[in-house]
Design an enzyme around this catalytic site. Structure first.
Site, short mmCIF file in Angstrom:
data_model
loop_
_atom_site.label_atom_id
_atom_site.label_comp_id
_atom_site.label_asym_id
_atom_site.label_seq_id
_atom_site.Cartn_x
_atom_site.Cartn_y
_atom_site.Cartn_z
N SER A 1 48.76 -31.27 30.56
CA SER A 1 47.43 -30.64 30.48
C SER A 1 47.56 -29.43 29.57
O SER A 1 48.68 -28.94 29.35
CB SER A 1 47.01 -30.17 31.87
OG SER A 1 45.87 -29.35 31.81
N TYR B 1 47.89 -24.82 39.81
CA TYR B 1 47.84 -25.98 38.91
C TYR B 1 48.62 -25.72 37.62
O TYR B 1 49.40 -26.56 37.19
CB TYR B 1 46.38 -26.33 38.61
CG TYR B 1 46.20 -27.58 37.76
CD1 TYR B 1 46.70 -28.81 38.19
CD2 TYR B 1 45.53 -27.52 36.55
CE1 TYR B 1 46.53 -29.96 37.41
CE2 TYR B 1 45.35 -28.66 35.76
CZ TYR B 1 45.85 -29.88 36.20
OH TYR B 1 45.69 -31.01 35.43
#
Ligand code: NAP
Length: 244
Positions: A131, A144
């Site tokens: 990501s 995250y």
């Protein structure tokens, strides 16, 4: 001729489902893994693939999955996600544990389990969906971003450790993609999830699958190390242009 086998984890939704579809179009025999077996069974039937239940947080499930996949040329480490969006001061330990289990240890387990088959193919390839959260921090996202950084380090370290072996490593790092990601992050709250994509055109699962397919279909001496893709309206994890 036998189709090369591609394994896609988290193939029941979003990027993983789109990737399974696209890789089947590219001529791969796709093995779809996820916990929601009904979804992957339906998709596997549509694309001539195979569905096998997989919980990447459960070592026994990963072991059984790998035993059912004796041959593999491509592994797409895609299973993952986020839970919660809180400042560090209020972070929820269970949410962090979930994110580390799925994104980091899940990727580790599946990679370890399938590496022998990938190497034995003589032309293996591991594509890991990290990501832009693996490239930069953003406020309220430390659980995250931390997990995605750790997952990326696992993947990038392998690039060096496996040098000289017949295996390629590609990291695909997307920005905002409209999938079930935000629904999962916000515990099923559709309004909060919808707000994430408000006023801009996010990427789709197919957009990311397209990048994955590009890396997977280069000649075997060409290693696409990293692909970063974002919506035009998104400059960074914390900066986007929204209309209205
Ligand atoms: P999604 O629609 O929520 O899909 C997540 C997939 O992961 C589902 O198929 C889910 O399947 C699977 N999964 C979750 N926990 C699992 C477990 N324990 N074992 C096996 N599979 C599991 O979200 P997505 O956006 O497509 O996410 C795919 C990947 O892209 C993730 O790694 C995510 O971090 C990354 N990513 C997403 C975005 C974004 O904006 N959407 C941006 C950058 C990176 P089951 O629930 O059926 O098991």
């Amino acid at each position: 001729m036998d189709r090369p086998v591609a394994v896609v984890t988290g193939a029941s939704s979003g990027i993983g489902a789109a990737t399974a579809r696209r890789l089947a179009d590219e001529g791969f025999a796709v093995v779809l893994g996820a916990r929601r077996l009904h979804r992957i069974t339906e998709l596997a039937a549509a694309i001539g693939g195979t569905a096998i239940r997989l919980d990447v947080t459960d070592p026994e499930s990963v072991e059984a999955f790998a035993a059912a996949v004796p041959e593999a040329r491509l592994l797409v480490n895609n299973a993952g996600g986020a839970k919660g969006l809180e400042p560090v001061a209020e972070a929820n330990e269970d949410d962090w544990r979930w994110m580390y289990e799925v994104n980091v240890l899940g990727t580790l387990r599946v990679t370890q389990a399938l590496l022998p088959a990938l190497l034995a193919s003589g032309d293996g390839h591991i594509i890991t969906v990290t990501s832009i959260a693996a490239l930069e921090p953003y406020d309220n996202g430390a659980g995250y971003t931390g997990a995605k950084h750790a997952q990326a380090m696992l993947h990038r370290t392998l690039r060096g450790e496996l040098l000289g072996q017949p295996i390629r490593l590609t990291e695909v790092a997307p920005g905002m993609v409209e999938t079930e990601f935000s629904l999962v992050r916000f515990g099923g709250d559709a309004e909060k999830a919808g707000n994430v994509y408000r006023g801009l055109t996010p990427l789709t699962g197919d957009d990311v699958a397209d990048a994955i397919a590009y890396a997977a279909t280069r000649p075997s001496h060409v290693n696409i190390d990293q692909i970063v893709l974002k919506p035009r309206a998104q400059a960074s994890a914390s900066r986007a242009h929204r209309e209205g």
